[in-house]
Scaffold this active site. Structure first.
Site, mmCIF file in Angstrom:
data_model
loop_
_atom_site.group_PDB
_atom_site.id
_atom_site.type_symbol
_atom_site.label_atom_id
_atom_site.label_comp_id
_atom_site.label_asym_id
_atom_site.label_seq_id
_atom_site.Cartn_x
_atom_site.Cartn_y
_atom_site.Cartn_z
ATOM 1 N N GLU A 25 -1.396 -8.756 -2.752
ATOM 2 C CA GLU A 25 -2.745 -8.889 -2.191
ATOM 3 C C GLU A 25 -2.952 -7.885 -1.052
ATOM 4 O O GLU A 25 -3.579 -8.184 -0.038
ATOM 5 C CB GLU A 25 -3.037 -10.345 -1.786
ATOM 6 C CG GLU A 25 -2.897 -11.284 -2.984
ATOM 7 C CD GLU A 25 -3.685 -12.568 -2.894
ATOM 8 O OE1 GLU A 25 -4.605 -12.661 -2.080
ATOM 9 O OE2 GLU A 25 -3.377 -13.475 -3.698
ATOM 10 N N THR A 46 -0.488 -4.466 0.554
ATOM 11 C CA THR A 46 0.741 -4.344 1.364
ATOM 12 C C THR A 46 0.370 -4.296 2.849
ATOM 13 O O THR A 46 -0.805 -4.124 3.215
ATOM 14 C CB THR A 46 1.482 -3.029 1.015
ATOM 15 O OG1 THR A 46 0.622 -1.929 1.373
ATOM 16 C CG2 THR A 46 1.843 -2.936 -0.456
#
Ligand SMILES: Cc1cc2nc3c(=O)[nH]c(=O)nc-3n(C[C@H](O)[C@H](O)[C@H](O)COP(=O)(O)OP(=O)(O)OC[C@H]3O[C@@H](n4cnc5c(N)ncnc54)[C@H](O)[C@@H]3O)c2cc1C
Length: 383
Positions: A364, A366
């Site tokens: 979702e 980095t």
């Protein structure tokens, strides 16, 4: 959208008991068998956990963001695999429909996602499009009243279990950027949709990811999310913004569990004739972990409240995801250190959390992508 205070209090207390009595005792089993026992899945369905964030009119509990993060704090107190099973139905696997679906799409899918009858998955990442998701190359070509999808999606959470995929694909081959991307609702079993073997992951055993392949997969035009082309990337980013707050809250929950375990061990374990908790170097680790987890909890609650107030929290959501996911990595590392050799041995479960939480800094968006979002928003505000 929110449930009343009494309902929330009851939900949190039931969930707390469920986590302690049913999930925590099964953590080792889930990791060893790489599967969540069907009876636990059924109990999670019974508690309504698949529909926490789905509006009440579509069969869910209808929590607002402030309420959802409180639930995530509790769910974070056990193996992240359990949260991951219900995570897609509450987040990336359903929110595209909640936020941008047509009324018909909402009625068709949200009740089944909310009840857990079907599992939702979100297919954005590709072999050559990870952080740079807008470079995706899966194509969707209109042919009469169907779209023909071709391409490969990578690392898709819950793909092997999913009944419905929200798939981002390029409908405009001329537009190589975000504007050429649309989102589709593709049902499992559609001819031309194939699921690869389970990925062999570092942690979070019990939850599965896999490649999702589209080979001339024909999807009715009515399955175009929101009924409009070119909106898919915007939808994906909105879904991820919301998901970042949820993930940050799970990180807080896991950190609090690890701090509790670290403190208990430090109070019981004796060396040099006294509990190791009496050594100031151990105390420093406990204090740093407690401080950082508290800071993350406050950030998450603040950002969630702002979102519920209607503010744009793109920056705050990224701040929360960045800080909380890095924080829980440090807390897990300190937990291993406080446990000493036992921290490295599977029976104690600490090394499992250490591996499990590593994912939070990767998916979702980095940590580097969160930093880019925050800095980009800062520069935009300045301009
Ligand atoms: C277990 C698991 C579950 C997942 N579930 C899903 C899912 O359900 N659906 C889905 O669509 N995806 C999913 N993903 C994919 C995940 O979101 C991506 O792995 C992630 O976004 C990173 O993309 P990448 O792996 O291609 O890494 P890359 O984008 O190749 O990044 C490699 C490194 O380069 C850095 N980097 C990249 N660009 C920049 C830049 N501009 N500046 C500085 N550093 C940069 C990254 O931060 C990273 O450190 C999952 C991944 C895993 C491992």
């Amino acid at each position: 959208m929110a449930c009343d205070d009494d309902t929330l209090a009851q939900l949190l207390s039931t969930l707390d008991r469920f986590v302690k009595e049913r999930l925590v005792p099964n953590e080792h089993r889930v990791a060893d068998e790489d599967a969540i026992p069907p009876e636990l899945v059924a109990e999670m369905r019974g508690l309504g956990l698949f529909g926490l964030s789905t509006p009440v009119e579509y069969g869910g509990i209808g929590l607002n963001m402030s309420q959802e993060v409180q639930v995530a704090f509790v769910l974070g107190q056990t193996s992240p695999a359990f949260r991951s099973l219900i995570g897609t139905n509450n987040g990336i696997g359903s929110q595209g429909i909640v936020l941008d679906g047509t009324e018909e799409q909402k009625k068709k899918y949200l009740p089944r996602l909310a009840s857990g009858d079907i599992v939702g998955a979100f297919a954005l990442t590709e072999p050559n499009a990870g952080s740079d998701a807008s470079a995706l190359s899966t194509s969707a070509r209109l042919d009469g009243d169907v779209y023909v999808l071709n391409g490969t999606k990578r690392f898709i959470t819950n793909a092997p279990e999913a009944g419905l995929f929200t798939v981002m694909a390029r409908t405009n081959s001329e537009d190589k950027g975000a504007g050429g991307i649309s989102a589709f609702l593709v049902e499992a079993g559609t001819p031309g949709l194939h699921i690869g073997p389970h990925d062999r992951k570092m942690g979070q055993k019990g939850t599965h990811t896999a490649d999702v392949l589209f080979e001339d997969c024909r999807v009715p035009a009515s399955q175009l999310l929101g009924g409009r082309e070119g909106q898919g990337f915007k939808t994906a980013m909105k879904v991820l913004d919301r998901g970042r707050l949820h993930i940050a809250a799970v990180c807080v929950g896991v950190a609090e569990r690890l701090i509790r375990e670290s403190l208990r061990y430090a109070m019981e374990r004796q060396q040099f004739g006294k509990p190791i908790a009496e050594f100031q170097l151990i105390q420093a680790m406990l204090a740093d972990s407690r401080t950082e987890a508290y800071a993350a909890r406050c950030m998450v609650l603040d950002a969630a409240r702002r979102r519920d107030d209607g503010q744009n929290v793109s920056t705050e959501a990224s701040c929360c995801k960045l800080f909380a996911s890095e924080m829980v990595g440090r807390v897990a590392d300190r937990a291993v250190q406080i446990f000493g050799g036992a921290g490295y041995i599977a029976d104690y479960g600490i090394e499992r959390f250490y591996r499990d939480v590593r994912l939070f800094r990767l998916y979702e968006g980095t940590s580097q992508i969160q930093q880019l979002v925050i800095a980009r928003n800062m520069m935009r505000e300045y301009a």
